[in-house]
Design a protein around this motif. Structure first.
Motif, short mmCIF file in Angstrom:
data_model
loop_
_atom_site.label_atom_id
_atom_site.label_comp_id
_atom_site.label_asym_id
_atom_site.label_seq_id
_atom_site.Cartn_x
_atom_site.Cartn_y
_atom_site.Cartn_z
N TRP A 1 0.83 -1.20 0.00
CA TRP A 1 0.00 0.00 0.00
C TRP A 1 0.86 1.26 0.00
O TRP A 1 0.57 2.24 -0.68
N GLN A 2 1.96 1.21 0.74
CA GLN A 2 2.83 2.37 0.85
C GLN A 2 3.72 2.55 -0.38
O GLN A 2 4.09 3.68 -0.72
N LEU A 3 4.06 1.46 -1.05
CA LEU A 3 5.07 1.55 -2.11
C LEU A 3 4.54 1.24 -3.51
O LEU A 3 5.32 1.27 -4.46
N TYR A 4 3.25 0.98 -3.67
CA TYR A 4 2.76 0.53 -4.98
C TYR A 4 2.97 1.57 -6.07
O TYR A 4 3.16 1.23 -7.24
N ASP A 5 2.94 2.85 -5.70
CA ASP A 5 3.13 3.90 -6.71
C ASP A 5 4.43 4.67 -6.49
O ASP A 5 4.60 5.78 -7.00
N SER A 6 5.34 4.07 -5.74
CA SER A 6 6.61 4.74 -5.47
C SER A 6 7.51 4.69 -6.69
O SER A 6 7.41 3.77 -7.52
N PRO A 7 8.41 5.66 -6.85
CA PRO A 7 9.34 5.61 -7.98
C PRO A 7 10.29 4.43 -7.84
O PRO A 7 10.56 3.95 -6.73
N SER A 8 10.80 3.98 -8.96
CA SER A 8 11.75 2.87 -8.92
C SER A 8 13.03 3.29 -8.22
O SER A 8 13.28 4.48 -8.00
N LEU A 9 13.83 2.32 -7.88
CA LEU A 9 15.07 2.60 -7.16
C LEU A 9 15.97 3.51 -7.97
O LEU A 9 16.16 3.30 -9.17
N PRO A 10 16.55 4.52 -7.34
CA PRO A 10 17.46 5.40 -8.06
C PRO A 10 18.80 4.73 -8.30
O PRO A 10 19.19 3.81 -7.58
N GLY A 11 19.50 5.19 -9.30
CA GLY A 11 20.84 4.67 -9.54
C GLY A 11 20.85 3.52 -10.52
O GLY A 11 19.95 2.68 -10.51
N ASN A 12 21.86 3.52 -11.37
CA ASN A 12 22.03 2.45 -12.35
C ASN A 12 23.31 1.66 -12.11
O ASN A 12 23.84 1.05 -13.03
N ARG B 1 21.53 -5.48 -9.99
CA ARG B 1 21.47 -6.92 -9.74
C ARG B 1 20.46 -7.25 -8.64
O ARG B 1 19.73 -8.24 -8.73
N ILE B 2 20.40 -6.42 -7.61
CA ILE B 2 19.43 -6.65 -6.53
C ILE B 2 18.02 -6.52 -7.07
O ILE B 2 17.13 -7.33 -6.77
N ALA B 3 17.79 -5.50 -7.89
CA ALA B 3 16.46 -5.30 -8.47
C ALA B 3 16.10 -6.43 -9.42
O ALA B 3 14.95 -6.92 -9.43
N ALA B 4 17.07 -6.88 -10.22
CA ALA B 4 16.80 -7.97 -11.16
C ALA B 4 16.46 -9.25 -10.42
O ALA B 4 15.56 -10.01 -10.84
N HIS B 5 17.16 -9.52 -9.33
CA HIS B 5 16.88 -10.73 -8.55
C HIS B 5 15.46 -10.70 -7.98
O HIS B 5 14.82 -11.75 -7.84
N ALA B 6 14.96 -9.51 -7.69
CA ALA B 6 13.60 -9.37 -7.17
C ALA B 6 12.55 -9.36 -8.27
O ALA B 6 11.36 -9.30 -7.97
N GLY B 7 12.99 -9.41 -9.53
CA GLY B 7 12.05 -9.50 -10.64
C GLY B 7 11.75 -8.20 -11.35
O GLY B 7 10.77 -8.12 -12.10
N ALA B 8 12.60 -7.18 -11.16
CA ALA B 8 12.32 -5.88 -11.76
C ALA B 8 12.34 -5.92 -13.28
O ALA B 8 11.58 -5.20 -13.94
N GLU B 9 13.21 -6.75 -13.85
CA GLU B 9 13.28 -6.84 -15.31
C GLU B 9 12.05 -7.53 -15.88
O GLU B 9 11.56 -7.16 -16.95
#
Length: 311
Positions: A181-192, A198-206
């Motif tokens: 509820w708190q993060l559903y419309d939050s911006p994606s993680l900053p930084g490339n 890799r952390i984001a990809a492991h969580a399924g971001a791709e």
């Protein structure tokens, strides 16, 4: 503990992920290996087929899982070839689990688990339709297995705690709901940078590009911290009846002096690997993290036969 984990995961998802994996990835695997030792009988007898199937599957599936990642990169597989390999591995996993379920259902107390066959066939169908989504499901479901292990151990060793524990479990979906509820419309993680990616990809971001990567990472970190907490703190408190280094109390160690020596060396080598893992994190965290989560499939699969034995 769950509330604090949820709060930290929501506020600092990447930081908590880095710290949690660094501190607990190695130790929790060592503790889990020590725990599983105590759950294997000294003589297998009629369980021989079950344990041999389990051990063979764990080794074979882990090796093939790593091969898909490493050989695929080396051979520069096409996306289609990679998806076929992933779907084939998932199919082998389901067949292995169904085989273990069959052998377990034939043991006392006998159970009618024939319904698992159509369920397994349905899962195989899904993995060929959405192979990567099926894999991502394992990433999120695996941490929950620790909660199941703890419930079974409480039933055996601390029955008076079980009711309170199950009441606490009801907070997990509540906390997840608050997190989403708190993060559903939050911006994606900053930084490339490589590590964040890799952390984001492991969580399924791709794969789930339409969902905030902050939400995905926070969800995975929350579940992973619960997983580590159960194995590092709760399981030893509830079920290890002696110090972890007292190998003579392990049933398998009673088979012969050679078995006792072999199990002792296994734990010593395991402790050394924990130190190597920490050193790797210091030297090259992103690379070591990638290697760890590939090899860690071993402990993910190893939990399945023992969980079936507890049912």
């Amino acid at each position: 503990m769950a509330g604090i984990a949820c709060l930290l995961a929501g506020w600092f998802p990447v930081g908590v992920s880095i710290v949690a994996v660094f501190l607990f990835a190695g130790p929790h695997n060592w503790i889990e290996a020590r725990y599983l030792m105590t759950r294997m009988p000294p003589k297998w007898g009629p369980l021989r087929r079950f344990f041999l199937t389990g051990i063979g599957g764990v080794i074979g599936l882990t090796a093939s899982f790593a091969s898909i990642s490493w050989v695929g990169q080396w051979a520069n597989w096409s996306p289609t070839t990679y998806l076929i390999a992933v779907a084939s591995w998932n199919t082998a996993l389901v067949v292995w689990v169904l085989t273990l379920v069959h052998w377990r259902s034939q043991q006392n107390p006998r159970r009618d688990w024939n319904w698992t066959v159509p369920v397994g066939l349905f899962l195989i169908t899904l993995t060929w339709i959405w192979p990567l989504t099926w894999d991502l499901g394992l990433v999120y479901l695996h941490p929950l297995l620790a909660l199941w292990f703890l419930d079974r151990e409480l039933r055996t060793h601390r029955a008076e705690w079980r009711s309170a524990y199950r009441s606490c479990l009801l907070m997990v979906p509540v906390l997840l709901g608050i997190l989403w509820w708190q993060l559903y419309d939050s911006p994606s993680l900053p930084g490339n940078d490589l590590l964040t990616s890799r952390i984001a990809a492991h969580a399924g971001a791709e794969l789930l590009s339409g969902i905030s990567s902050r939400l995905l990472v926070a969800t995975h970190v929350f579940l992973e911290v619960l997983h580590y907490g159960v194995w590092v703190a709760m399981i030893p408190l509830v079920s290890l009846e002696s110090a972890a280094w007292r190998i003579q109390d392990v049933p398998l160690a009673k088979r012969s002096p050679r078995w006792k020596w072999g199990l002792s060396m296994f734990l010593v080598i395991g402790a050394m690997l924990v130190l190597v893992l920490w050193a790797g994190f210091f030297l090259d965290y992103p690379l070591t993290r990638d290697i760890y989560f590939t090899v860690a499939m071993l402990h993910v699969l190893a939990e399945i036969p023992f969980l079936l034995r507890l049912l």
